[in-house]
Scaffold this motif. Sequence first.
Motif, PDB file in Angstrom:
ATOM      1  N   ARG A 179       0.834  -1.210   0.000  1.00 49.13           N
ATOM      2  CA  ARG A 179       0.000   0.000   0.000  1.00 49.13           C
ATOM      3  C   ARG A 179       0.864   1.253   0.000  1.00 49.13           C
ATOM      4  O   ARG A 179       0.586   2.221  -0.701  1.00 49.13           O
ATOM      5  N   SER A 180       1.920   1.219   0.786  1.00 52.59           N
ATOM      6  CA  SER A 180       2.836   2.361   0.870  1.00 52.59           C
ATOM      7  C   SER A 180       3.481   2.639  -0.492  1.00 52.59           C
ATOM      8  O   SER A 180       3.597   3.796  -0.915  1.00 52.59           O
ATOM      9  N   MET A 181       3.895   1.576  -1.203  1.00 52.72           N
ATOM     10  CA  MET A 181       4.499   1.763  -2.522  1.00 52.72           C
ATOM     11  C   MET A 181       3.496   2.396  -3.482  1.00 52.72           C
ATOM     12  O   MET A 181       3.844   3.305  -4.240  1.00 52.72           O
ATOM     13  N   ARG A 182       2.249   1.936  -3.439  1.00 51.96           N
ATOM     14  CA  ARG A 182       1.210   2.504  -4.315  1.00 51.96           C
ATOM     15  C   ARG A 182       0.974   3.983  -3.995  1.00 51.96           C
ATOM     16  O   ARG A 182       0.836   4.806  -4.887  1.00 51.96           O
ATOM     17  N   GLU A 183       0.911   4.303  -2.713  1.00 47.53           N
ATOM     18  CA  GLU A 183       0.695   5.698  -2.301  1.00 47.53           C
ATOM     19  C   GLU A 183       1.849   6.584  -2.756  1.00 47.53           C
ATOM     20  O   GLU A 183       1.632   7.693  -3.250  1.00 47.53           O
ATOM     21  N   ARG A 184       3.065   6.108  -2.589  1.00 49.06           N
ATOM     22  CA  ARG A 184       4.233   6.905  -2.999  1.00 49.06           C
ATOM     23  C   ARG A 184       4.248   7.113  -4.507  1.00 49.06           C
ATOM     24  O   ARG A 184       4.561   8.202  -4.994  1.00 49.06           O
ATOM     25  N   ALA A 185       3.925   6.069  -5.258  1.00 50.24           N
ATOM     26  CA  ALA A 185       3.890   6.192  -6.720  1.00 50.24           C
ATOM     27  C   ALA A 185       2.843   7.226  -7.129  1.00 50.24           C
ATOM     28  O   ALA A 185       3.096   8.081  -7.993  1.00 50.24           O
ATOM     29  N   ALA A 186       1.670   7.175  -6.517  1.00 48.11           N
ATOM     30  CA  ALA A 186       0.608   8.133  -6.839  1.00 48.11           C
ATOM     31  C   ALA A 186       1.036   9.553  -6.476  1.00 48.11           C
ATOM     32  O   ALA A 186       0.759  10.507  -7.217  1.00 48.11           O
ATOM     33  N   LEU A 187       1.738   9.693  -5.366  1.00 49.00           N
ATOM     34  CA  LEU A 187       2.194  10.998  -4.897  1.00 49.00           C
ATOM     35  C   LEU A 187       3.086  11.698  -5.925  1.00 49.00           C
ATOM     36  O   LEU A 187       3.045  12.910  -6.069  1.00 49.00           O
ATOM     37  N   ILE A 188       3.885  10.922  -6.663  1.00 47.69           N
ATOM     38  CA  ILE A 188       4.803  11.509  -7.651  1.00 47.69           C
ATOM     39  C   ILE A 188       4.285  11.367  -9.078  1.00 47.69           C
ATOM     40  O   ILE A 188       5.022  11.587 -10.039  1.00 47.69           O
ATOM     41  N   GLY A 189       3.014  10.998  -9.213  1.00 44.45           N
ATOM     42  CA  GLY A 189       2.413  10.898 -10.541  1.00 44.45           C
ATOM     43  C   GLY A 189       2.883   9.695 -11.336  1.00 44.45           C
ATOM     44  O   GLY A 189       2.866   9.706 -12.561  1.00 44.45           O
ATOM     45  N   GLY A 190       3.284   8.658 -10.632  1.00 41.12           N
ATOM     46  CA  GLY A 190       3.774   7.456 -11.302  1.00 41.12           C
ATOM     47  C   GLY A 190       2.756   6.336 -11.299  1.00 41.12           C
ATOM     48  O   GLY A 190       1.722   6.412 -10.637  1.00 41.12           O
ATOM     49  N   GLU A 191       3.062   5.315 -12.067  1.00 40.05           N
ATOM     50  CA  GLU A 191       2.228   4.111 -12.108  1.00 40.05           C
ATOM     51  C   GLU A 191       3.047   2.964 -11.517  1.00 40.05           C
ATOM     52  O   GLU A 191       4.203   2.774 -11.884  1.00 40.05           O
ATOM     53  N   LEU A 192       2.429   2.203 -10.643  1.00 40.06           N
ATOM     54  CA  LEU A 192       3.089   1.053 -10.027  1.00 40.06           C
ATOM     55  C   LEU A 192       2.406  -0.205 -10.532  1.00 40.06           C
ATOM     56  O   LEU A 192       1.178  -0.314 -10.484  1.00 40.06           O
ATOM     57  N   GLU A 193       3.205  -1.130 -11.020  1.00 40.65           N
ATOM     58  CA  GLU A 193       2.670  -2.401 -11.501  1.00 40.65           C
ATOM     59  C   GLU A 193       3.427  -3.523 -10.821  1.00 40.65           C
ATOM     60  O   GLU A 193       4.658  -3.550 -10.816  1.00 40.65           O
ATOM     61  N   ILE A 194       2.683  -4.446 -10.236  1.00 35.97           N
ATOM     62  CA  ILE A 194       3.291  -5.589  -9.549  1.00 35.97           C
ATOM     63  C   ILE A 194       2.805  -6.857 -10.229  1.00 35.97           C
ATOM     64  O   ILE A 194       1.605  -7.082 -10.348  1.00 35.97           O
ATOM     65  N   GLU A 195       3.752  -7.666 -10.686  1.00 39.85           N
ATOM     66  CA  GLU A 195       3.427  -8.950 -11.300  1.00 39.85           C
ATOM     67  C   GLU A 195       4.064 -10.048 -10.469  1.00 39.85           C
ATOM     68  O   GLU A 195       5.252  -9.989 -10.167  1.00 39.85           O
ATOM     69  N   SER A 196       3.257 -11.042 -10.121  1.00 41.94           N
ATOM     70  CA  SER A 196       3.770 -12.151  -9.329  1.00 41.94           C
ATOM     71  C   SER A 196       2.854 -13.351  -9.485  1.00 41.94           C
ATOM     72  O   SER A 196       1.641 -13.200  -9.629  1.00 41.94           O
ATOM     73  N   GLU A 197       3.464 -14.516  -9.461  1.00 42.92           N
ATOM     74  CA  GLU A 197       2.732 -15.775  -9.440  1.00 42.92           C
ATOM     75  C   GLU A 197       3.469 -16.710  -8.495  1.00 42.92           C
ATOM     76  O   GLU A 197       4.697 -16.666  -8.409  1.00 42.92           O
ATOM     77  N   PRO A 198       2.720 -17.562  -7.797  1.00 43.39           N
ATOM     78  CA  PRO A 198       3.387 -18.506  -6.903  1.00 43.39           C
ATOM     79  C   PRO A 198       4.469 -19.303  -7.642  1.00 43.39           C
ATOM     80  O   PRO A 198       4.235 -19.825  -8.725  1.00 43.39           O
ATOM     81  N   GLY A 199       5.660 -19.321  -7.058  1.00 45.36           N
ATOM     82  CA  GLY A 199       6.781 -20.060  -7.630  1.00 45.36           C
ATOM     83  C   GLY A 199       7.488 -19.360  -8.779  1.00 45.36           C
ATOM     84  O   GLY A 199       8.461 -19.882  -9.311  1.00 45.36           O
ATOM     85  N   GLN A 200       7.031 -18.171  -9.159  1.00 50.80           N
ATOM     86  CA  GLN A 200       7.595 -17.486 -10.323  1.00 50.80           C
ATOM     87  C   GLN A 200       8.281 -16.164  -9.995  1.00 50.80           C
ATOM     88  O   GLN A 200       8.623 -15.405 -10.893  1.00 50.80           O
ATOM     89  N   GLY A 201       8.444 -15.840  -8.727  1.00 49.55           N
ATOM     90  CA  GLY A 201       9.087 -14.578  -8.373  1.00 49.55           C
ATOM     91  C   GLY A 201       8.130 -13.405  -8.503  1.00 49.55           C
ATOM     92  O   GLY A 201       6.937 -13.558  -8.754  1.00 49.55           O
ATOM     93  N   THR A 202       8.682 -12.223  -8.315  1.00 53.39           N
ATOM     94  CA  THR A 202       7.891 -11.001  -8.333  1.00 53.39           C
ATOM     95  C   THR A 202       8.633  -9.916  -9.090  1.00 53.39           C
ATOM     96  O   THR A 202       9.859  -9.845  -9.017  1.00 53.39           O
ATOM     97  N   SER A 203       7.872  -9.077  -9.773  1.00 54.19           N
ATOM     98  CA  SER A 203       8.427  -7.925 -10.465  1.00 54.19           C
ATOM     99  C   SER A 203       7.621  -6.699 -10.065  1.00 54.19           C
ATOM    100  O   SER A 203       6.386  -6.709 -10.122  1.00 54.19           O
ATOM    101  N   VAL A 204       8.314  -5.661  -9.604  1.00 55.85           N
ATOM    102  CA  VAL A 204       7.690  -4.401  -9.245  1.00 55.85           C
ATOM    103  C   VAL A 204       8.231  -3.364 -10.203  1.00 55.85           C
ATOM    104  O   VAL A 204       9.446  -3.185 -10.318  1.00 55.85           O
ATOM    105  N   GLN A 205       7.333  -2.692 -10.910  1.00 52.52           N
ATOM    106  CA  GLN A 205       7.767  -1.706 -11.899  1.00 52.52           C
ATOM    107  C   GLN A 205       7.095  -0.367 -11.607  1.00 52.52           C
ATOM    108  O   GLN A 205       5.891  -0.305 -11.376  1.00 52.52           O
ATOM    109  N   VAL A 206       7.908   0.684 -11.566  1.00 51.35           N
ATOM    110  CA  VAL A 206       7.414   2.050 -11.378  1.00 51.35           C
ATOM    111  C   VAL A 206       7.727   2.801 -12.657  1.00 51.35           C
ATOM    112  O   VAL A 206       8.864   2.800 -13.126  1.00 51.35           O
ATOM    113  N   ARG A 207       6.710   3.446 -13.200  1.00 54.61           N
ATOM    114  CA  ARG A 207       6.851   4.193 -14.454  1.00 54.61           C
ATOM    115  C   ARG A 207       6.449   5.640 -14.176  1.00 54.61           C
ATOM    116  O   ARG A 207       5.356   5.910 -13.713  1.00 54.61           O
TER     117      ARG A 207
END
Length: 192
Positions: free
Chosen positions: A163-191
């Motif tokens: 939630r904190s990451m989403r709030e911070r991204a919104a604060l600076i006008g960015g988009e936060l995308e999180i992709e994850s699947e069990p056993g496949q790792g996670t990717s967090v992207q800020v644009r």
Amino acid sequence: RRRIARDLHDGVLQDISYTAAALGLIMLEAEGTGLGEELQNAVDAIRRSAQGLREAVDDLRLEDEEGRPFPELVESLVRRVRTMARDVETSLEVEEGFPTASLGETGTQLLRIIQEAVTNARRHSGAKRVSVSLRIEESNLVSEISDNGRGFGSETSPGMGLRSMRERAALIGGELEIESEPGQGTSVQVRL
């Protein structure tokens, strides 16, 4: 912030470290009394507290670095992570063309998002590799943090960190995308 960080480091953190060492000595004296496991649990809890306090002190000091070039700030963060988590291979790639200037408050918020994503990977995912990349795509600044950990499914409730990451991204006008699947790792992207 500087004074609080200094006071925590020079006072409280030193006392916690002393307490962990003293309990270690008591453990040696208590060998054979059946208290070993309880004392070890106490020592482990104190060490976790000390680590958490070190991270809080580092967080307080981040604000002082706002004027530094953003890639340098991320490099400094990655170096700290490598020191704290020697069993996790942490890499940083800054692609050519990524701004070398300070990003001011935007940079501080983006750095906090990166820090949270790396911390989550280190603490919760069981990852052995975490990579941070900074690049330009079209006219956007893109920061991506990915790991090879256990990942999570869509049924997972977002915690305070997400939630904190989403709030911070919104604060600076960015988009936060999180992709994850069990056993496949996670990717967090800020644009931005």
